[in-house]
Design an enzyme around this catalytic site. Structure first.
Site, PDB file in Angstrom:
ATOM      1  N   LYS A 197     -16.178  30.759   0.533  1.00 41.47           N
ATOM      2  CA  LYS A 197     -16.749  29.437   0.808  1.00 41.47           C
ATOM      3  C   LYS A 197     -18.234  29.372   0.467  1.00 41.47           C
ATOM      4  O   LYS A 197     -18.813  28.295   0.472  1.00 41.47           O
ATOM      5  CB  LYS A 197     -16.608  29.114   2.297  1.00 41.47           C
ATOM      6  N   ARG A 245      -7.922  23.645  17.373  1.00 46.19           N
ATOM      7  CA  ARG A 245      -7.859  22.179  17.378  1.00 46.19           C
ATOM      8  C   ARG A 245      -6.426  21.682  17.427  1.00 46.19           C
ATOM      9  O   ARG A 245      -6.132  20.644  18.022  1.00 46.19           O
ATOM     10  CB  ARG A 245      -8.536  21.611  16.121  1.00 46.19           C
ATOM     11  N   HIS A 273     -18.144  22.417  17.773  1.00 49.82           N
ATOM     12  CA  HIS A 273     -18.611  23.804  17.918  1.00 49.82           C
ATOM     13  C   HIS A 273     -19.363  23.967  19.244  1.00 49.82           C
ATOM     14  O   HIS A 273     -19.163  24.947  19.970  1.00 49.82           O
ATOM     15  CB  HIS A 273     -19.589  24.161  16.792  1.00 49.82           C
ATOM     16  N   SER A 297     -16.472  20.704  10.056  1.00 47.56           N
ATOM     17  CA  SER A 297     -17.719  20.561   9.280  1.00 47.56           C
ATOM     18  C   SER A 297     -17.439  19.994   7.897  1.00 47.56           C
ATOM     19  O   SER A 297     -18.207  19.170   7.387  1.00 47.56           O
ATOM     20  CB  SER A 297     -18.406  21.919   9.136  1.00 47.56           C
TER      21      SER A 297
HETATM   22  O1  PNS Z   1     -16.024  28.632  10.224  1.00 50.75           O
HETATM   23  P1  PNS Z   1     -15.109  29.510   9.420  1.00 50.75           P
HETATM   24  O2  PNS Z   1     -15.420  29.390   7.941  1.00 50.75           O
HETATM   25  O3  PNS Z   1     -13.665  29.293   9.734  1.00 50.75           O
HETATM   26  O4  PNS Z   1     -15.490  31.014   9.841  1.00 50.75           O
HETATM   27  C1  PNS Z   1     -14.732  32.083   9.348  1.00 50.75           C
HETATM   28  C2  PNS Z   1     -15.308  33.418   9.792  1.00 50.75           C
HETATM   29  C3  PNS Z   1     -16.755  33.582   9.324  1.00 50.75           C
HETATM   30  C4  PNS Z   1     -15.262  33.521  11.297  1.00 50.75           C
HETATM   31  C5  PNS Z   1     -14.384  34.484   9.159  1.00 50.75           C
HETATM   32  O5  PNS Z   1     -14.286  34.258   7.786  1.00 50.75           O
HETATM   33  C6  PNS Z   1     -14.844  35.903   9.386  1.00 50.75           C
HETATM   34  O6  PNS Z   1     -14.643  36.441  10.455  1.00 50.75           O
HETATM   35  N1  PNS Z   1     -15.486  36.479   8.346  1.00 50.75           N
HETATM   36  C7  PNS Z   1     -16.038  37.822   8.408  1.00 50.75           C
HETATM   37  C8  PNS Z   1     -15.286  38.769   7.486  1.00 50.75           C
HETATM   38  C9  PNS Z   1     -14.117  39.400   8.218  1.00 50.75           C
HETATM   39  O7  PNS Z   1     -14.258  40.021   9.247  1.00 50.75           O
HETATM   40  N2  PNS Z   1     -12.915  39.196   7.644  1.00 50.75           N
HETATM   41  C10 PNS Z   1     -11.682  39.666   8.200  1.00 50.75           C
HETATM   42  C11 PNS Z   1     -11.058  38.592   9.102  1.00 50.75           C
HETATM   43  S1  PNS Z   1      -9.549  39.156   9.827  1.00 50.75           S
END
Ligand code: PNS
Length: 168
Positions: free
Chosen positions: A45, A96, A21, A133
Site C-alpha cells: 500500500k 467492522r 480508529h 481511511s
Molecule cells: O491499516 P492496515 O493497512 O489494515 O494495517 C495493516 C497492518 C500494518 C496492521 C499489517 O499490514 C501489518 O501488521 N503489517 C506488518 C507486517 C507484518 O507483520 N505482516 C504479517 C502479518 S500476519
C-alpha cells in the site's frame, strides 16, 4: 495477579486516522495499562499513501492527546517483532463487519504462530461500521464532506493535501 504492565498495540496504516480508529484506540486504552499505536509500513500500500509516516504519526499523536496511557510509534518490520521488542502482550484490532473477519483471523493466527501474542478483536461502534481511511480519501477527493468522520485537523490536512495534489 502479576504486576507486569499489560501493554497492547493498535497497529495500522492510519492514512489518515479516522474517528473509527480513535474509537478502537480509546477502548483499548480502557482495557490495557498501556497502548502503543503503531504505524506500519505495508509495502503493497505504501506507493499510494496520501500522508507520510511522520505526518500520520503526528496526526495520531494529536488525536490521542487526551489518553495518557497511549503513545504513538512507527514500525517497518514484522508486527510480531515490534511486539517482542516492546513487551506487548496483545494486538487490538477493530472488526467492522464479517467481511473483515477472514483476513483478520488469518493474520491473528499467523501472528500467534510467530510469537506468544494474543489478538483481541473489538467490534467497531455501529456509527463507524462503514468507515475506512480509503473511502474517506475517495469521498474527500471528489469534494464530499468528511468532517463528521475525522478530527477537524485531519479534515483540514485532507483538504490542503488534496488541493495541492490537484495543483490547486
Ligand atoms: O491499516 P492496515 O493497512 O489494515 O494495517 C495493516 C497492518 C500494518 C496492521 C499489517 O499490514 C501489518 O501488521 N503489517 C506488518 C507486517 C507484518 O507483520 N505482516 C504479517 C502479518 S500476519
Amino acid at each position: 495477579m502479576s504486576d507486569r504492565v499489560r501493554r497492547a498495540v493498535c497497529p495500522g496504516s492510519f492514512d489518515p486516522v479516522t474517528n473509527g480508529h480513535i474509537d478502537i484506540i480509546s477502548r483499548a486504552a480502557g482495557l490495557f495499562d498501556e497502548v502503543v499505536v503503531a504505524v506500519g509500513v505495508n509495502k503493497s500500500k505504501s506507493s499510494n499513501r496520501l500522508f507520510s509516516a511522520e505526518e500520520r504519526m503526528a496526526m495520531l499523536r494529536r488525536a490521542c492527546a487526551d489518553y495518557p496511557n497511549v503513545t504513538v510509534d512507527g514500525f517497518s518490520g514484522l508486527l510480531t517483532t515490534f511486539c517482542v521488542e516492546r513487551d506487548i502482550i496483545a494486538i487490538v484490532k477493530g472488526l467492522r463487519a464479517v467481511s473483515d473477519f477472514d483476513y483478520e483471523l488469518q493474520m491473528a493466527q499467523m501472528n500467534s504462530s510467530l510469537t506468544a501474542v494474543e489478538t483481541v478483536f473489538v467490534p467497531t461502534s455501529p456509527e463507524y461500521s462503514f468507515l475506512a481511511s480509503s473511502l474517506v480519501k475517495e469521498v474527500a477527493a471528489f469534494g464530499g464532506d468528511v468532517s463528521s468522520l475525522v478530527p477537524g485537523f485531519v479534515n483540514d490536512a485532507l483538504t490542503e493535501r488534496l488541493a495541492a495534489s490537484n495543483g490547486g
